[in-house]
Enzyme design. Structure first.
Site, PDB file in Angstrom:
ATOM      1  N   HIS A 126      55.377  31.473  -5.356  1.00 10.63           N
ATOM      2  CA  HIS A 126      56.256  32.503  -5.158  1.00 10.63           C
ATOM      3  C   HIS A 126      56.926  32.220  -3.794  1.00 10.63           C
ATOM      4  O   HIS A 126      58.058  33.088  -3.641  1.00 10.63           O
ATOM      5  CB  HIS A 126      55.636  33.833  -5.120  1.00 10.63           C
ATOM      6  CG  HIS A 126      54.889  34.561  -6.363  1.00 10.63           C
ATOM      7  ND1 HIS A 126      55.614  34.179  -7.709  1.00 10.63           N
ATOM      8  CD2 HIS A 126      53.648  34.981  -6.646  1.00 10.63           C
ATOM      9  CE1 HIS A 126      55.061  34.462  -8.518  1.00 10.63           C
ATOM     10  NE2 HIS A 126      53.882  34.937  -8.142  1.00 10.63           N
ATOM     11  N   ASP A 163      50.184  29.675 -14.389  1.00 11.84           N
ATOM     12  CA  ASP A 163      50.017  31.061 -13.758  1.00 11.84           C
ATOM     13  C   ASP A 163      50.703  32.132 -14.645  1.00 11.84           C
ATOM     14  O   ASP A 163      51.786  31.909 -15.570  1.00 11.84           O
ATOM     15  CB  ASP A 163      50.597  31.082 -12.366  1.00 11.84           C
ATOM     16  CG  ASP A 163      49.985  32.457 -11.700  1.00 11.84           C
ATOM     17  OD1 ASP A 163      49.088  32.325 -10.812  1.00 11.84           O
ATOM     18  OD2 ASP A 163      50.640  33.535 -11.803  1.00 11.84           O
ATOM     19  N   HIS A 165      52.563  34.479 -13.482  1.00 12.23           N
ATOM     20  CA  HIS A 165      53.695  34.648 -12.959  1.00 12.23           C
ATOM     21  C   HIS A 165      54.537  33.598 -12.956  1.00 12.23           C
ATOM     22  O   HIS A 165      53.933  32.550 -12.541  1.00 12.23           O
ATOM     23  CB  HIS A 165      53.637  35.335 -11.520  1.00 12.23           C
ATOM     24  CG  HIS A 165      52.686  36.797 -11.805  1.00 12.23           C
ATOM     25  ND1 HIS A 165      51.592  36.525 -11.265  1.00 12.23           N
ATOM     26  CD2 HIS A 165      52.790  37.945 -12.173  1.00 12.23           C
ATOM     27  CE1 HIS A 165      50.605  37.650 -11.212  1.00 12.23           C
ATOM     28  NE2 HIS A 165      51.490  38.692 -11.726  1.00 12.23           N
ATOM     29  N   ASP A 244      45.401  33.799 -13.922  1.00 12.54           N
ATOM     30  CA  ASP A 244      45.498  35.143 -14.050  1.00 12.54           C
ATOM     31  C   ASP A 244      46.061  35.405 -15.388  1.00 12.54           C
ATOM     32  O   ASP A 244      46.265  36.652 -15.965  1.00 12.54           O
ATOM     33  CB  ASP A 244      46.190  35.771 -13.150  1.00 12.54           C
ATOM     34  CG  ASP A 244      47.241  34.993 -12.525  1.00 12.54           C
ATOM     35  OD1 ASP A 244      47.821  33.937 -13.101  1.00 12.54           O
ATOM     36  OD2 ASP A 244      48.048  35.418 -11.634  1.00 12.54           O
TER      37      ASP A 244
END
Length: 311
Positions: A126, A163, A165, A244
Site C-alpha cells: 500500500h 492479497d 486488498h 487475508d
C-alpha cells in the site's frame, strides 16, 4: 527446488499497539507452523539485510524518506493515519523488510536459490511513492523490482499480488511503466479506494465480489493474468503474498482456502519456469487470522519447494 527463507529479528520490533492486527505475532505464527510441519527445515534460511537509502530512493523520493524519518518517535507510538502507526523501531523493521526482497533478488539472479519467501513485516504494497498508508511504510516489492532492474538489468519484471486488498502503492509507483507488469486480485469494492479502475496497459486488475470462492478466484486469475503474463514474458516474477483473502480472515469477505494459495503459487512458478529461469521472489503482505495465516504460508512455501499440497 532450492527455496530460500529470509527474515530478520528486527521485523518483530515494529508494533502498533496491542489491538492492532498487523502484529509481531504474525511472524511467530508463520515460523511456528513451518517449523512444526518440517517445511522450514527444508529451506535455505538467512537473515535480511537493511535496505540502503539509495535503494529505497529508487521508488520513494528522498524528501519523502526524510519526512518519514522525522516522524519516528523517541518513545511510544505516533499515528501517520488511522491504520498506520509508528514506534521507535518501525522504520528499522521496514528497512529490513525491503532489504529482504533485495537479498532475495540477489539470490535468484546469482543462482543461489530458485525461489525465495521473505517472511517480513511491516508489509509494503500500500505504500505509494510519497505516501505511507495501510500498515505500510516502504513498498518492499517495488524496492525489489527496482533492484532487479538497476543491478541485473532486468527489463521485464512481473509483480503478482493476491492479497485481499489491491496494491495501490505498487500501481502508483509503476503505472504506465512498460517494463513492469502488475497483476492484482482483490475484493471489490474495498480499501484502498484508489486505483481500482484499470487505466494503465501494464496493470491487470482482477476485482472479486465479496463471497468469491476458490473456483471463481481460480477462473478469474487464469482468465486475467495468464494471457498478460504469457505476452509479457517476465525475466523475474515477484509476488506480493497476502493471505487475508482466506475465508477465516475477518479482515475481508473473500472465501479462499489453504489450497488456493498453493495453486496460485504454482501458477506463478510455472510462468517463472517458462520465461525467468525459475526466478521468483515472494514477500509477505497481509494475513491476520494467525492460524489460517500459518497454514496458508505453509501451503505457499510447500509449492515453492515443489511439493504437493496435502492436508
Amino acid at each position: 527446488m532450492i527455496t530460500a527463507f529470509i527474515t530478520h529479528p528486527d521485523c518483530q520490533l515494529h508494533h502498533m499497539g496491542p489491538e492492532h492486527p498487523e502484529s509481531p505475532l504474525r511472524l511467530e505464527a508463520i515460523r511456528a507452523r513451518l517449523a512444526l510441519s518440517g517445511v522450514l527445515q527444508q529451506t535455505m534460511q538467512s537473515d535480511a539485510r537493511e535496505a540502503s537509502r539509495e535503494e529505497l530512493a529508487r521508488v520513494h523520493p528522498l524528501r519523502h524518506l526524510q519526512a518519514l524519518d522525522k516522524c519516528v518517535p523517541d518513545q511510544g507510538i505516533v499515528s501517520l493515519d488511522s491504520d498506520t502507526l509508528m514506534n521507535p523501531d518501525s522504520l528499522q523493521a521496514a528497512r529490513m523488510a525491503a532489504g529482504a526482497v533485495i537479498r532475495g533478488v540477489d539470490q535468484v539472479f546469482r543462482g543461489q536459490a530458485d525461489n525465495v519467501f521473505c517472511a517480513v513485516r511491516p508489509p509494503g504494497h500500500h505504500a505509494e511513492a510519497t505516501d505511507a498508508m495501510g500498515f505500510c511504510f516502504y513498498n518492499n516489492v517495488a524496492v525489489g523490482a527496482a533492484h532487479a532492474r538497476a543491478k541485473y538489468g532486468a527489463r521485464k519484471v512481473a509483480i503478482l499480488d493476491f492479497d485481499v486488498h489491491q496494491c495501490n502503492g505498487t500501481i502508483d509507483i509503476f503505472k504506465d511503466d512498460p517494463e513492469v507488469l502488475v497483476c492484482t486480485s482483490f475484493q471489490y469494492p474495498f480499501y484502498p479506494w484508489r486505483y481500482l479502475r484499470s487505466e494503465w496497459q501494464n496493470v491487470v486488475n482482477t476485482p472479486l465480489p465479496a463471497g468469491t470462492d476458490s473456483a471463481a478466484f481460480r477462473r478469474a486469475v487464469e482468465d486475467d493474468w495468464l494471457p498478460a503474463l504469457h505476452a509479457f514474458k517476465p525475466e523475474i516474477v515477484l509476488v506480493s503474498a497476502g493471505f487475508d483473502a482466506h475465508r477465516e480472515d475477518e479482515m475481508a469477505e473473500l472465501c479462499l482456502e489453504d489450497e488456493d494459495f498453493h495453486w496460485v503459487t504454482r501458477l506463478a512458478m510455472e510462468v517463472a519456469a517458462l520465461y525467468a529461469d525459475n526466478r521468483l521472489v515472494s514477500v509477505l503482505e497481509g494475513g491476520y487470522h494467525l492460524e489460517s495465516l500459518g497454514r496458508s504460508v505453509e501451503a505457499h512455501v510447500k509449492a515453492l519447494l515443489g511439493q504437493p499440497f496435502d492436508t
